[in-house]
Motif scaffolding. Structure first.
Motif, short mmCIF file in Angstrom:
data_model
loop_
_atom_site.label_atom_id
_atom_site.label_comp_id
_atom_site.label_asym_id
_atom_site.label_seq_id
_atom_site.Cartn_x
_atom_site.Cartn_y
_atom_site.Cartn_z
N ALA A 126 0.85 -1.21 0.00
CA ALA A 126 0.00 0.00 0.00
C ALA A 126 0.88 1.25 0.00
O ALA A 126 0.60 2.23 -0.70
CB ALA A 126 -0.92 -0.01 1.22
N TRP A 127 1.94 1.20 0.78
CA TRP A 127 2.87 2.35 0.86
C TRP A 127 3.53 2.57 -0.50
O TRP A 127 3.60 3.70 -0.99
CB TRP A 127 3.93 2.08 1.95
CG TRP A 127 4.85 3.23 2.15
CD1 TRP A 127 4.66 4.31 2.94
CD2 TRP A 127 6.13 3.42 1.52
NE1 TRP A 127 5.72 5.18 2.86
CE2 TRP A 127 6.64 4.65 1.99
CE3 TRP A 127 6.89 2.68 0.60
CZ2 TRP A 127 7.88 5.16 1.57
CZ3 TRP A 127 8.11 3.18 0.19
CH2 TRP A 127 8.59 4.41 0.67
N GLU A 128 3.98 1.47 -1.13
CA GLU A 128 4.65 1.59 -2.43
C GLU A 128 3.71 2.15 -3.49
O GLU A 128 4.11 2.91 -4.36
CB GLU A 128 5.20 0.22 -2.88
CG GLU A 128 6.50 -0.12 -2.17
CD GLU A 128 6.88 -1.59 -2.28
OE1 GLU A 128 6.19 -2.36 -2.97
OE2 GLU A 128 7.90 -1.95 -1.64
N LEU A 129 2.44 1.77 -3.39
CA LEU A 129 1.46 2.22 -4.39
C LEU A 129 0.96 3.64 -4.13
O LEU A 129 0.27 4.22 -4.95
CB LEU A 129 0.28 1.24 -4.34
CG LEU A 129 -0.47 0.93 -5.62
CD1 LEU A 129 0.48 0.36 -6.67
CD2 LEU A 129 -1.59 -0.07 -5.35
N GLY A 130 1.29 4.19 -2.97
CA GLY A 130 0.83 5.55 -2.65
C GLY A 130 -0.56 5.57 -2.03
O GLY A 130 -1.27 6.56 -2.13
N LEU A 131 -0.95 4.46 -1.37
CA LEU A 131 -2.27 4.43 -0.73
C LEU A 131 -2.19 4.71 0.77
O LEU A 131 -3.17 4.56 1.49
CB LEU A 131 -2.94 3.05 -0.97
CG LEU A 131 -3.38 2.80 -2.41
CD1 LEU A 131 -3.82 1.35 -2.58
CD2 LEU A 131 -4.50 3.73 -2.82
N MET A 132 -0.98 5.10 1.23
CA MET A 132 -0.83 5.48 2.64
C MET A 132 -0.47 6.95 2.73
O MET A 132 0.00 7.53 1.75
CB MET A 132 0.30 4.66 3.28
CG MET A 132 -0.19 3.40 3.94
SD MET A 132 1.17 2.44 4.57
CE MET A 132 1.35 3.15 6.19
N ASN A 133 -0.63 7.54 3.89
CA ASN A 133 -0.22 8.93 4.12
C ASN A 133 -0.89 9.90 3.14
O ASN A 133 -0.28 10.86 2.68
CB ASN A 133 1.31 9.05 4.02
CG ASN A 133 2.01 8.14 4.98
OD1 ASN A 133 1.68 8.09 6.17
ND2 ASN A 133 2.97 7.38 4.49
N ASN A 134 -2.17 9.63 2.86
CA ASN A 134 -2.90 10.36 1.82
C ASN A 134 -2.82 11.88 1.92
O ASN A 134 -2.77 12.58 0.92
CB ASN A 134 -4.39 9.99 1.87
CG ASN A 134 -4.61 8.53 1.64
OD1 ASN A 134 -3.81 7.90 0.96
ND2 ASN A 134 -5.68 7.98 2.20
N HIS A 135 -2.84 12.40 3.16
CA HIS A 135 -2.98 13.85 3.31
C HIS A 135 -1.67 14.57 3.59
O HIS A 135 -1.66 15.77 3.85
CB HIS A 135 -4.00 14.17 4.42
CG HIS A 135 -5.29 13.43 4.22
ND1 HIS A 135 -5.98 13.48 3.03
CD2 HIS A 135 -5.98 12.59 5.02
CE1 HIS A 135 -7.05 12.70 3.12
NE2 HIS A 135 -7.07 12.16 4.31
N ILE A 136 -0.56 13.84 3.53
CA ILE A 136 0.72 14.53 3.71
C ILE A 136 1.01 15.33 2.44
O ILE A 136 1.00 14.78 1.34
CB ILE A 136 1.87 13.54 4.03
CG1 ILE A 136 1.57 12.85 5.38
CG2 ILE A 136 3.22 14.25 4.04
CD1 ILE A 136 2.68 11.96 5.91
N PRO A 137 1.24 16.66 2.59
CA PRO A 137 1.44 17.50 1.39
C PRO A 137 2.68 17.09 0.60
O PRO A 137 3.61 16.48 1.14
CB PRO A 137 1.62 18.90 1.99
CG PRO A 137 1.04 18.83 3.36
CD PRO A 137 1.23 17.43 3.83
N GLU A 138 2.65 17.46 -0.67
CA GLU A 138 3.75 17.07 -1.58
C GLU A 138 5.10 17.56 -1.08
O GLU A 138 6.12 16.90 -1.26
CB GLU A 138 3.46 17.59 -2.98
CG GLU A 138 2.35 16.79 -3.66
CD GLU A 138 1.92 17.37 -4.99
OE1 GLU A 138 2.59 18.30 -5.48
OE2 GLU A 138 0.90 16.88 -5.53
#
Ligand code: COS
Length: 388
Positions: A46-58
């Motif tokens: 999930a982390w590798e796919l970008g499905l974690m930490n959704n709201h951390i700004p770029e």
């Protein structure tokens, strides 16, 4: 004009989350539930796919997604398994107070830590004698020079046994009630003790631990926001995360609806599939309506956050309604399965156990009603810091 059509980006995000839930979570969810196994490999994917930490700004390495997009992901992953989604989503709860109150250095350090590699953070609010009554907490933080010394114990801490750091609430003024609470970022290797992993009724793949602080020294710069302003940080955090719980509850209710629908078309009684009986049709109809209504309330609560509006009332509406709807839907799914629904070999028994926590964590259904009643009878108009 109000439009419920998702953009192409939102649709593909939802599709990606759904595929992940269908391919990586569902096939193993019942096994993880049975064994109470920590889903490390699923978290990694999930982390590798970008499905974690959704709201951390770029700027801190995150995807910078809105709360609405977060809700789309949370519903899908929870449809796969709400216990595993609780583990995946927990960083969002722990980092909300950092986004709201952390200095630039703290944000860079602790948000960056989670986006550079797979690391976890936990939110430490609840105590054995202070659950709904947050201001009754006993954990203390005493200032000594350029440090705070924390003593106390926190319970029911999601991901607590695996977290690399904790956002911890403690009394900095014991006499001041809710106006004497402060929030800190505390790293695990500063002497945090992980005491106990709970053996739970549901969401058995998620880790729930007791965390103890015995004279844990924390640098003063790890204070989030101002001293004695932690209670509001906690409340504003929950305004931001309760729509996510509502989204998860919607995912459970939808899974229950789908299982019940499929089964009712297969199971034959009195010479016809039970779906032909009006008794079953009405159960399915109510479940379907409540899934729809849960989602709409969730979307509204999340969209308000993205618009920078105070969403306390709608957040509690969404969390209360969706949690109760999930419990009802899971109960009705067991009913549709009849005796088979009571047996572990069939899928709805797990949903029934998982749904219960929706009415408990991040504020019980009774606390949501309390917030709704207060906001309805005595609406607050107090200003708050800009939405994170
Ligand atoms: N946003 C900003 N400020 C808020 C707020 C919100 N959503 N809710 C309350 N506040 C402020 C109030 O404005 C008040 O401010 P002042 O100090 O200026 O007067 C202060 O916080 C205290 O508010 P209140 O009087 O409502 O506090 P209570 O002690 O009565 O507690 C409840 C309110 C019960 C709603 C709160 O303790 C709560 O949410 N409990 C449940 C906790 C929970 O969800 N735990 C789950 C664990 S986290 S997984």
């Amino acid at each position: 004009m109000v439009d419920f059509t998702l953009t192409d980006e939102q649709k593909s995000l939802r599709e990606m989350a759904h595929d992940f839930a269908a391919n990586e979570i569902r096939p193993v969810a019942w096994e993880y539930d049975r064994d109470g196994t920590w889903p490390q490999e699923i978290l990694r994917k999930a982390w590798e796919l970008g499905l974690m930490n959704n709201h951390i700004p770029e700027q801190y390495g995150g995807p910078g997604l809105g709360y609405f997009e977060g809700a789309l992901i949370e519903e899908e992953l929870s449809w796969g398994c709400s216990g595993i989604q609780t583990s995946i989503g927990c960083n969002g709860l722990a980092t909300a107070p950092i986004l709201l109150g952390g200095s630039e250095e703290i944000k860079k350090k602790y948000l960056g830590m989670l986006t550079e590699e797979l690391k976890l953070a936990s939110f430490c609010l609840t105590e054995p004698d202070a659950g709904s009554d947050v201001s009754g907490m006993k954990t203390t933080a005493v200032k000594k020079g350029d440090k705070y010394v924390i003593n106390g114990s926190k319970c029911f801490i999601t991901n607590g046994g695996h977290a690399d750091y904790y956002t911890v609430y403690a009394k900095t003024d014991k006499e001041a009630g809710h106006r004497g609470i402060s929030a800190f970022v505390v790293e695990r290797d500063w002497g945090v003790i992980v005491d106990k992993k709970e053996d739970k009724l549901g969401q058995r793949a998620s880790n729930t631990a007791t965390i103890t602080f015995n004279d844990v020294e924390v640098p003063a710069e790890n204070l989030l926001g101002e001293e004695n302003h932690g209670f509001k940080l906690a409340m504003m955090t929950l305004d931001r995360t309760r729509p996510g719980v509502a989204a998860m509850a919607t995912g459970i209710a939808r899974a229950a609806l789908e299982f019940a629908t499929e089964y009712s078309k297969e199971r034959v009684q009195f010479g016809v599939p039970i779906a032909m009986h009006q008794a079953i049709q009405f159960i399915i109809a109510d479940m379907a309506t409540e899934v729809e209504a849960s989602r709409l309330l969730t979307w509204k609560a999340a969209a308000m956050l993205d618009n920078g509006e105070r969403n306390t009332l709608v957040s509690s509406h969404a969390k209360r309604f969706a949690a109760d709807a999930a419990m009802k839907a899971a109960t009705e799914a067991v009913q549709v399965y009849g005796g088979y629904g009571f047996i572990k070999e069939y899928p709805v028994e797990k949903l029934f156990r998982d749904a219960k926590i929706m009415q408990l964590y991040e504020g019980t259904s009774q606390i949501q009603r309390l917030v709704i009643a207060r906001e309805t009878l005595m609406p607050r108009r107090a200003p708050e810091p800009a939405a994170a």
